[in-house]
Design an enzyme around this catalytic site. Structure first.
Site, PDB file in Angstrom:
ATOM      1  N   LYS A 100       0.828  -1.218   0.000  1.00 20.11           N
ATOM      2  CA  LYS A 100       0.000   0.000   0.000  1.00 20.11           C
ATOM      3  C   LYS A 100       0.856   1.258   0.000  1.00 20.11           C
ATOM      4  O   LYS A 100       1.750   1.416   0.832  1.00 20.11           O
ATOM      5  CB  LYS A 100      -0.889  -0.013   1.256  1.00 20.11           C
ATOM      6  CG  LYS A 100      -1.716   1.250   1.497  1.00 20.11           C
ATOM      7  CD  LYS A 100      -2.979   1.274   0.676  1.00 20.11           C
ATOM      8  CE  LYS A 100      -3.710   2.618   0.762  1.00 20.11           C
ATOM      9  NZ  LYS A 100      -4.650   2.701   1.856  1.00 20.11           N
ATOM     10  N   HIS A 175     -10.541   3.451  -2.503  1.00 20.40           N
ATOM     11  CA  HIS A 175     -11.637   4.355  -2.114  1.00 20.40           C
ATOM     12  C   HIS A 175     -11.807   5.543  -3.067  1.00 20.40           C
ATOM     13  O   HIS A 175     -11.614   6.682  -2.698  1.00 20.40           O
ATOM     14  CB  HIS A 175     -11.495   4.833  -0.659  1.00 20.40           C
ATOM     15  CG  HIS A 175     -10.082   5.162  -0.220  1.00 20.40           C
ATOM     16  ND1 HIS A 175      -9.250   6.004  -0.903  1.00 20.40           N
ATOM     17  CD2 HIS A 175      -9.390   4.751   0.870  1.00 20.40           C
ATOM     18  CE1 HIS A 175      -8.110   6.100  -0.254  1.00 20.40           C
ATOM     19  NE2 HIS A 175      -8.163   5.350   0.812  1.00 20.40           N
TER      20      HIS A 175
HETATM   21  O1  DOR Z   1     -10.843   8.121   6.508  1.00 16.07           O
HETATM   22  C1  DOR Z   1      -9.825   7.448   6.533  1.00 16.07           C
HETATM   23  N1  DOR Z   1      -9.481   6.751   7.631  1.00 16.07           N
HETATM   24  N2  DOR Z   1      -9.043   7.414   5.452  1.00 16.07           N
HETATM   25  C2  DOR Z   1      -7.845   6.822   5.458  1.00 16.07           C
HETATM   26  O2  DOR Z   1      -7.163   6.879   4.463  1.00 16.07           O
HETATM   27  C3  DOR Z   1      -7.331   6.196   6.693  1.00 16.07           C
HETATM   28  C4  DOR Z   1      -8.418   5.811   7.596  1.00 16.07           C
HETATM   29  C5  DOR Z   1      -7.918   5.505   8.989  1.00 16.07           C
HETATM   30  O3  DOR Z   1      -6.983   4.709   9.128  1.00 16.07           O
HETATM   31  O4  DOR Z   1      -8.461   6.046   9.954  1.00 16.07           O
HETATM   32 ZN    ZN Z   2      -8.429   3.142   4.293  1.00 12.24          ZN
END
Ligand code: DOR
Ligand code: ZN
Length: 347
Positions: A100, A175
């Site tokens: 990732k 996403h």
């Molecule tokens: O909203 C999010 N929460 N987007 C991310 O990319 C990471 C995730 C998190 O790990 O809390």
């Molecule tokens: Zn995520």
């Protein structure tokens, strides 16, 4: 119109499980409804080596309810120091399912991520050769770029050059939140795919900002304008093999979201399948649901489709919003889709 559906058991192709007590509390919501999940590596101390991924997988399995059958698929967190040999070894041993990319500073626990993409080219070269999926958090982090434009700018300035340089690299644009993202994936060959979350299918940015600031609708990438949501919904319900569900369920303690500097992330896994099924029903696209939830992702990851089945039933009464989760440090608020959902998992 059917009121019962039978589909192959779904998988979640993008999930945050955390560790310790939070992991113990959230895992059963996933393992009761999903056979497998791609587990994000952005722990406070990120999962940067195959040995770290094996240890994290053991921790996850130690909390798995005995009655549940669930396979966590582990992901390496890419840094500028990632060792290509470790990536290859992790792939060959079957311990690593993907790698990732977090641009440094883009989101939760991304500080150890990548500043200079050229530094990761040796790893991408190996991944292209062995066919290991490259998962991308597709947002630029430059201060001068508006947060609502960060995905679209990432495509032009970061992702396109990577694809040009590594044309056979298997990429998952994680996403997706924009029409530009959907159009980009559609313009690519089959080796570029994308996950779409349940929440980005049902909310636009108004959910977060109208009538007061609503921190439980704040996630990254942030929800965009309505026409972007419509493009995501069209892509998901089209059945196109390049789109599949990743919940991006990302639990945070509610008080950490209801803060002057609130965390990004939506805990949606308790009603993810029900919400997505309702979205497909509203679009008269229930015949495409199994592709989005259970077939397209497995095919992209070159895994067998689950033999186990899931039954979904539509009732006349809307289902309740799932209850908050309680932990010793506080609660986690579950996703309220702000729409009536009549479908639920019944077997
Ligand atoms: O909203 C999010 N929460 N987007 C991310 O990319 C990471 C995730 C998190 O790990 O809390
Ligand atoms: Zn995520």
């Amino acid at each position: 119109m059917p009121s019962t559906l039978n589909i192959a058991m779904p998988d979640d192709w993008h999930l945050h499980l955390r560790s310790g007590e939070m992991l113990a509390k959230v895992l059963p919501f996933t393992s009761q409804h999903f056979s497998r999940a791609i587990v994000m590596p952005n722990l406070p101390s990120p999962v940067v080596t195959t040995a770290g991924a094996i240890a994290y997988r053991q921790e996850i399995l130690s909390y798995l309810p005995k009655a549940h059958q669930f396979t966590p698929l582990m992901v390496l967190y890419l840094t500028e120091k990632t060792d290509p040999d470790d990536v290859r070894a992790g792939f060959l041993s079957g311990d690593i399912s993907a790698v990732k990319l977090y641009p440094a500073g883009a989101t939760t626990n991304s500080d150890a991520g990548v500043n200079d993409l050229e530094k990761i080219y040796p790893v991408l070269e190996i991944m292209e050769e062995i066919g290991l999926p490259f998962l991308v958090h597709g947002e630029v982090v430059d201060a001068e770029i508006d947060i609502f434009d960060r995905e679209a700018v990432f495509i032009d300035t970061k992702l396109s050059p990577i694809r040009a340089r590594f044309p056979k690299l298997r990429i998952v644009f994680e996403h997706l939140t924009t029409k530009e993202g959907v159009d980009y994936v559609l313009s690519c060959a089959e080796n570029t795919a994308a996950t779409i979350t349940p929440h980005h299918l049902v909310i636009n940015r108004n959910a977060m900002l109208v009538g007061g600031i609503k921190p439980h609708y704040y996630c990254l990438p942030v929800a965009k304008r309505e026409h972007h949501r419509l493009a995501l919904k069209a892509a998901a319900t089209s059945g196109d093999s390049r789109f599949f569900m990743g919940t991006d369920s990302a639990p945070h303690l509610s008080h950490a979201k209801e803060s002057s500097c609130g965390c990004a992330g939506i805990f949606n896994v308790a009603n993810a399948i029900a919400v997505v099924t309702q979205v497909f029903d509203n679009e008269n696209a229930l015949d495409q649901l199994e592709k989005f939830l259970s077939l397209n992702g497995a095919n992209f990851y070159q895994l067998a489709v689950n033999e186990q089945k899931m039954t979904l039933t539509r009732s006349n009464k809307a289902i309740a919003i799932p209850e908050d989760i309680k932990t010793s440090a506080g609660k986690v608020t579950a996703f309220d889709p702000m729409m009536d959902v009549y479908w639920d998992v019944t077997g």
